[in-house]
Scaffold this active site. Structure first.
Site, PDB file in Angstrom:
ATOM      1  N   ASP A  34     -16.805   1.500  -5.000  1.00 20.19           N
ATOM      2  CA  ASP A  34     -15.393   1.828  -4.307  1.00 20.19           C
ATOM      3  C   ASP A  34     -15.479   3.449  -4.231  1.00 20.19           C
ATOM      4  OD1 ASP A  34     -12.746   0.286  -3.359  1.00 20.19           O
ATOM      5  OD2 ASP A  34     -12.633   2.386  -3.232  1.00 20.19           O
ATOM      6  N   LEU A  36     -12.593   4.866  -3.922  1.00 19.02           N
ATOM      7  CA  LEU A  36     -11.168   5.262  -4.423  1.00 19.02           C
ATOM      8  C   LEU A  36     -10.274   6.116  -3.155  1.00 19.02           C
ATOM      9  CD1 LEU A  36     -11.805   6.173  -8.077  1.00 19.02           C
ATOM     10  CD2 LEU A  36     -11.187   3.977  -7.232  1.00 19.02           C
ATOM     11  N   SER A 127     -11.372  -9.680  10.487  1.00 18.26           N
ATOM     12  CA  SER A 127      -9.788  -9.839  10.748  1.00 18.26           C
ATOM     13  C   SER A 127      -9.715 -10.726  12.038  1.00 18.26           C
ATOM     14  CB  SER A 127      -9.518  -8.393  11.067  1.00 18.26           C
ATOM     15  OG  SER A 127      -8.077  -8.382  11.708  1.00 18.26           O
ATOM     16  N   TYR A 153     -10.139   0.292  15.136  1.00 21.72           N
ATOM     17  CA  TYR A 153     -10.231  -0.297  13.981  1.00 21.72           C
ATOM     18  C   TYR A 153     -10.562  -1.923  14.227  1.00 21.72           C
ATOM     19  CZ  TYR A 153      -9.235  -3.691  10.237  1.00 21.72           C
ATOM     20  OH  TYR A 153      -9.135  -4.674   9.318  1.00 21.72           O
ATOM     21  N   LYS A 157     -14.517  -3.855  13.238  1.00 21.88           N
ATOM     22  CA  LYS A 157     -14.508  -5.531  12.790  1.00 21.88           C
ATOM     23  C   LYS A 157     -15.661  -6.091  13.778  1.00 21.88           C
ATOM     24  CE  LYS A 157     -12.164  -4.904   9.089  1.00 21.88           C
ATOM     25  NZ  LYS A 157     -13.204  -4.627   7.870  1.00 21.88           N
TER      26      LYS A 157
HETATM   27  P1  NAD Z   1      -7.625  -1.736   0.885  1.00 22.51           P
HETATM   28  O1  NAD Z   1      -7.753  -0.217   1.601  1.00 22.51           O
HETATM   29  O2  NAD Z   1      -6.717  -1.840  -0.144  1.00 22.51           O
HETATM   30  O3  NAD Z   1      -9.218  -1.951   0.322  1.00 22.51           O
HETATM   31  C1  NAD Z   1     -10.325  -1.262   0.745  1.00 22.51           C
HETATM   32  C2  NAD Z   1     -11.395  -0.399  -0.184  1.00 22.51           C
HETATM   33  O4  NAD Z   1     -12.059   0.247   0.440  1.00 22.51           O
HETATM   34  C3  NAD Z   1     -10.295   0.630  -0.699  1.00 22.51           C
HETATM   35  O5  NAD Z   1     -10.291   0.698  -2.419  1.00 22.51           O
HETATM   36  C4  NAD Z   1     -11.113   1.975  -0.347  1.00 22.51           C
HETATM   37  O6  NAD Z   1     -10.924   3.010  -1.292  1.00 22.51           O
HETATM   38  C5  NAD Z   1     -12.465   1.495  -0.068  1.00 22.51           C
HETATM   39  N1  NAD Z   1     -13.314   2.107   0.807  1.00 22.51           N
HETATM   40  C6  NAD Z   1     -13.093   2.411   1.930  1.00 22.51           C
HETATM   41  N2  NAD Z   1     -14.090   3.231   2.666  1.00 22.51           N
HETATM   42  C7  NAD Z   1     -15.056   3.191   1.828  1.00 22.51           C
HETATM   43  C8  NAD Z   1     -16.549   3.702   1.651  1.00 22.51           C
HETATM   44  N3  NAD Z   1     -16.701   4.320   2.763  1.00 22.51           N
HETATM   45  N4  NAD Z   1     -17.080   3.487   0.479  1.00 22.51           N
HETATM   46  C9  NAD Z   1     -16.610   3.073  -0.518  1.00 22.51           C
HETATM   47  N5  NAD Z   1     -15.463   2.461  -0.587  1.00 22.51           N
HETATM   48  C10 NAD Z   1     -14.540   2.696   0.548  1.00 22.51           C
HETATM   49  O7  NAD Z   1      -7.670  -2.806   1.919  1.00 22.51           O
HETATM   50  P2  NAD Z   1      -7.486  -4.360   1.745  1.00 22.51           P
HETATM   51  O8  NAD Z   1      -6.302  -4.687   2.531  1.00 22.51           O
HETATM   52  O9  NAD Z   1      -7.903  -4.736   0.645  1.00 22.51           O
HETATM   53  O10 NAD Z   1      -8.700  -4.866   2.881  1.00 22.51           O
HETATM   54  C11 NAD Z   1      -9.968  -5.266   2.601  1.00 22.51           C
HETATM   55  C12 NAD Z   1     -10.870  -5.475   3.655  1.00 22.51           C
HETATM   56  O11 NAD Z   1     -10.389  -6.391   4.457  1.00 22.51           O
HETATM   57  C13 NAD Z   1     -10.996  -4.448   4.576  1.00 22.51           C
HETATM   58  O12 NAD Z   1     -12.380  -4.228   5.203  1.00 22.51           O
HETATM   59  C14 NAD Z   1      -9.918  -4.550   5.775  1.00 22.51           C
HETATM   60  O13 NAD Z   1     -10.151  -4.222   7.030  1.00 22.51           O
HETATM   61  C15 NAD Z   1     -10.027  -6.173   5.877  1.00 22.51           C
HETATM   62  N6  NAD Z   1      -8.884  -6.764   6.259  1.00 22.51           N
HETATM   63  C16 NAD Z   1      -7.656  -6.460   5.795  1.00 22.51           C
HETATM   64  C17 NAD Z   1      -6.454  -7.115   6.040  1.00 22.51           C
HETATM   65  C18 NAD Z   1      -4.888  -6.592   5.606  1.00 22.51           C
HETATM   66  O14 NAD Z   1      -3.944  -6.881   6.399  1.00 22.51           O
HETATM   67  N7  NAD Z   1      -5.167  -6.108   4.369  1.00 22.51           N
HETATM   68  C19 NAD Z   1      -6.691  -7.966   7.285  1.00 22.51           C
HETATM   69  C20 NAD Z   1      -7.716  -8.385   7.693  1.00 22.51           C
HETATM   70  C21 NAD Z   1      -8.958  -7.703   7.176  1.00 22.51           C
HETATM   71  C1  WQD Z   2       3.260  -7.544  10.878  1.00 25.55           C
HETATM   72  C2  WQD Z   2       4.534  -7.641  12.005  1.00 25.55           C
HETATM   73  C3  WQD Z   2       5.152  -6.046  13.260  1.00 25.55           C
HETATM   74  C4  WQD Z   2       5.853  -2.990  10.584  1.00 25.55           C
HETATM   75  C5  WQD Z   2      -2.272  -5.809  11.401  1.00 25.55           C
HETATM   76  C6  WQD Z   2      -3.616  -5.681  11.879  1.00 25.55           C
HETATM   77  C7  WQD Z   2      -4.608  -6.829  11.730  1.00 25.55           C
HETATM   78  C8  WQD Z   2      -4.553  -7.044  10.263  1.00 25.55           C
HETATM   79  C9  WQD Z   2      -3.029  -7.163   9.727  1.00 25.55           C
HETATM   80  C10 WQD Z   2      -6.414  -5.813   9.215  1.00 25.55           C
HETATM   81  C11 WQD Z   2       4.427  -7.118  13.399  1.00 25.55           C
HETATM   82  C12 WQD Z   2       6.060  -6.027  12.420  1.00 25.55           C
HETATM   83  C13 WQD Z   2       5.673  -3.905  11.042  1.00 25.55           C
HETATM   84  C14 WQD Z   2       7.289  -2.429  10.504  1.00 25.55           C
HETATM   85  C15 WQD Z   2       7.739  -4.278  11.781  1.00 25.55           C
HETATM   86  N1  WQD Z   2      -5.234  -5.996   9.432  1.00 25.55           N
HETATM   87  N2  WQD Z   2       6.445  -4.675  11.726  1.00 25.55           N
HETATM   88  N3  WQD Z   2       8.097  -2.865  11.205  1.00 25.55           N
HETATM   89  O1  WQD Z   2      -0.016  -5.931  13.239  1.00 25.55           O
HETATM   90  O2  WQD Z   2       0.168  -8.252  12.554  1.00 25.55           O
HETATM   91  O3  WQD Z   2      -1.656  -6.821  12.024  1.00 25.55           O
HETATM   92  O4  WQD Z   2      -2.449  -6.090   9.836  1.00 25.55           O
HETATM   93  O5  WQD Z   2      -7.408  -6.404   9.785  1.00 25.55           O
HETATM   94  O6  WQD Z   2      -5.801  -6.499  12.149  1.00 25.55           O
HETATM   95  O7  WQD Z   2      -3.685  -5.555  13.327  1.00 25.55           O
HETATM   96  O8  WQD Z   2       0.510  -6.603  10.911  1.00 25.55           O
HETATM   97  O9  WQD Z   2       1.914  -5.942   8.905  1.00 25.55           O
HETATM   98  O10 WQD Z   2       1.693  -4.264  10.907  1.00 25.55           O
HETATM   99  O11 WQD Z   2       2.890  -6.182  11.308  1.00 25.55           O
HETATM  100  O12 WQD Z   2       8.619  -4.896  12.511  1.00 25.55           O
HETATM  101  O13 WQD Z   2       7.328  -1.356  10.071  1.00 25.55           O
HETATM  102  O14 WQD Z   2       5.588  -6.982  11.223  1.00 25.55           O
HETATM  103  O15 WQD Z   2       5.596  -5.724  14.602  1.00 25.55           O
HETATM  104  O16 WQD Z   2       5.095  -8.126  14.265  1.00 25.55           O
HETATM  105  P1  WQD Z   2      -0.299  -6.792  12.280  1.00 25.55           P
HETATM  106  P2  WQD Z   2       1.654  -5.656  10.417  1.00 25.55           P
END
Ligand code: NAD
Ligand code: WQD
Length: 335
Positions: A34, A36, A127, A153, A157
């Site tokens: 990572d 960080l 995602s 973003y 993906k």
């Molecule tokens: P997060 O930001 O907590 O974790 C991602 C980690 O990747 C971080 O610790 C960051 O420091 C590290 N990172 C970023 N770019 C890097 C690089 N170039 N080299 C090395 N390390 C790097 O996010 P998360 O919520 O744990 O998400 C993890 C994965 O899941 C991500 O790919 C995110 O897109 C995907 N994802 C997250 C969600 C969500 O809502 N949390 C939903 C769908 C998909």
């Molecule tokens: C959830 C709901 C907002 C903030 C995103 C990415 C998706 C995935 C998850 C990575 C929505 C509402 C939010 C606020 C609000 N991530 N909201 N006030 O948009 O469903 O999905 O995160 O892959 O790809 O698009 O998640 O947590 O932003 O929002 O009312 O201040 O909360 O409108 O309905 P979202 P979110």
């Protein structure tokens, strides 16, 4: 004896840290890479407290091909779990090149190293956003992807999914599992791990946490005039520990070629219901105000999680209420 050696990219992040703890507890040897940029090195102490083992840590950026090769040279990894990436939807609209360079560029470097050093199994954090806009709110893996994604973003993906598919066509020994997460929430039951972004959060739950801590004055709810039962948007919130277990189940069923699974609960919860659930768990009112819709938000979507249940024997066990309790425990522990 270890069941296998896993490299977890993004392993100090929110989902990667929970998955690392589950992997260690299931008997795997885990090393974390990572840079960080959105997590803290102290997470390693917390993983050690939970799982009894401190994973080896590489403070390496995926875009640094030379350092990355050094990790693989000495690694001997069986599988890579690839979480590392930038994930702020709004930021990606303002800084598209940074997102493509980090997420797509970083993944290409990773795949090149995997190929060179003979590690050919990868589980990728995708995602639900890759589905874009669909005719029905229940997303199933056979639906089209890529057509109507609203943010850079989300496009990263989709692009990475396509790159992974091409890699398996070129090299039939590659095994790829793509996991499409819905909305991860919650924290580890110990209260030691949770979502702790380095910058101002964009997602609903971390914002609710900051409002509860008094660091943000109120939650602004993005619209109450959607065609949903209470007018606010509906999402499929999945507890991060269920999600971590989904990774384990998926990894243990890997075979050559590409497998794709939704990881979600299959149930929708509205923003108002999320607020009520948090208030029920905390016993305190959460300051909220309804404002206008956020650009790009869809009214409602949730997973069809049937394929993961059928093929992986995985389904969610925890509820939104569990997630709220665990989030509050994390808030108290990290205060
Ligand atoms: P997060 O930001 O907590 O974790 C991602 C980690 O990747 C971080 O610790 C960051 O420091 C590290 N990172 C970023 N770019 C890097 C690089 N170039 N080299 C090395 N390390 C790097 O996010 P998360 O919520 O744990 O998400 C993890 C994965 O899941 C991500 O790919 C995110 O897109 C995907 N994802 C997250 C969600 C969500 O809502 N949390 C939903 C769908 C998909
Ligand atoms: C959830 C709901 C907002 C903030 C995103 C990415 C998706 C995935 C998850 C990575 C929505 C509402 C939010 C606020 C609000 N991530 N909201 N006030 O948009 O469903 O999905 O995160 O892959 O790809 O698009 O998640 O947590 O932003 O929002 O009312 O201040 O909360 O409108 O309905 P979202 P979110």
């Amino acid at each position: 004896m270890s069941k296998g050696k896993i490299l977890v990219t993004g392993g100090t992040g929110y989902i990667g840290s929970h998955t690392t703890a589950e992997l260690i507890e299931a008997g795997y040897e885990v090393e974390i890479l990572d840079n960080l940029c959105n997590s803290k090195v102290e997470v390693l102490d917390r993983i050690e407290k939970i799982a009894g083992v401190r994973p080896k840590f590489y403070d390496v950026d995926l875009r640094d091909a030379e350092k990355l090769a050094g990790v693989f040279k000495s690694g001997g990894f069986d599988t890579v779990m690839h979480f590392a990436g930038l994930k702020a939807v709004g930021e990606s609209v303002e800084q598209p090149l940074r997102y493509y360079e980090n997420n797509v560029g970083g993944t290409i470097n990773l795949l090149e190293c995997m190929q060179e050093y003979g590690c050919k199994k990868i589980v990728f954090s995708s995602s639900a956003t890759v589905y874009g806009v669909q005719d029905t709110p229940k997303y199933v893996e056979t639906m089209s992807t890529g057509g109507t994604i609203s943010s850079p973003y989300g496009k990263t993906k989709y692009m990475i999914e396509e790159i992974l598919k091409d890699v398996t066509v070129a090299d039939s020994a590659f095994a790829v599992t793509i996991l499409r997460y819905f909305n991860p929430i919650g924290a580890h039951r110990s209260g030691l791990l949770g979502e702790d972004p380095n910058d101002r959060p964009n997602n609903l739950m971390p914002i609710i946490m900051k409002v509860a801590k008094g660091e943000i004055g109120e939650l602004t709810i993005f619209g109450d005039d959607y065609p949903t039962p209470d007018g606010s948007c509906v999402r499929d919130y999945i507890h991060v520990v269920d999600l971590a277990e989904g990774h384990l189940a998926a990894m243990e069923q890997m075979g050559p070629g590409v497998q794709i699974y939704n990881l979600g609960s299959g149930a929708g919860t509205s923003v108002f219901e999320m607020v009520k659930a948090f208030e029920k768990a905390s016993g305190a009112e959460l300051p909220c105000r309804v404002i206008g819709r956020r650009a790009g938000d869809l009214a409602e979507f949730y997973a069809d999680p049937g394929l993961a249940k059928e093929k992986l024997g995985w389904e969610v066990k925890l509820t939104v209420d569990d997630a709220m309790e665990d989030t509050l425990r994390f808030l108290r522990t990290s205060a």
